[in-house]
Design an enzyme around this catalytic site. Sequence first.
Site, short mmCIF file in Angstrom:
data_model
loop_
_atom_site.label_atom_id
_atom_site.label_comp_id
_atom_site.label_asym_id
_atom_site.label_seq_id
_atom_site.Cartn_x
_atom_site.Cartn_y
_atom_site.Cartn_z
N ARG A 9 -4.06 1.37 1.68
CA ARG A 9 -3.57 2.52 0.91
C ARG A 9 -3.14 3.74 1.73
O ARG A 9 -2.74 4.73 1.16
CB ARG A 9 -4.59 2.96 -0.15
CG ARG A 9 -4.98 1.86 -1.08
CD ARG A 9 -5.68 2.31 -2.30
NE ARG A 9 -6.92 3.01 -2.06
CZ ARG A 9 -7.69 3.48 -3.02
NH1 ARG A 9 -7.34 3.33 -4.27
NH2 ARG A 9 -8.80 4.10 -2.75
N ASP A 10 -3.20 3.69 3.05
CA ASP A 10 -2.74 4.83 3.84
C ASP A 10 -2.26 4.37 5.21
O ASP A 10 -2.64 4.93 6.24
CB ASP A 10 -3.86 5.86 3.99
CG ASP A 10 -3.35 7.21 4.51
OD1 ASP A 10 -2.14 7.49 4.32
OD2 ASP A 10 -4.12 7.95 5.12
#
Length: 100
Positions: A9-10
């Site tokens: 997610r990042d």
Amino acid sequence: LHDEGIIHRDLKPEKIFLIENYKDKKKKKIGDFNLSRRDTAYTEKTACIGTPLYMAPQLYKKTKDGKSKYSHKCDIWSLGVIAYELVCQKTPWPICYNAP
């Protein structure tokens, strides 16, 4: 990661490391799993988090309840942005800086 049910997610270039191996080969590693989440069923998430330059468009699209829905495919988008930057030596879209 996705086969193990983990969504990072990042993803961004600063979180991908090249480590020299004992056989003079380079190994790629991904770091900083603070925003990652384990999900074995690959159900869609509702938290909109990450670095805006590398976030997939579906993270910005809100449903009627005001949440964004996405799956592990948002990591694939981030890798595409990183690959574009490595090949073209620029971001895929212009960046606006607010100068004082």
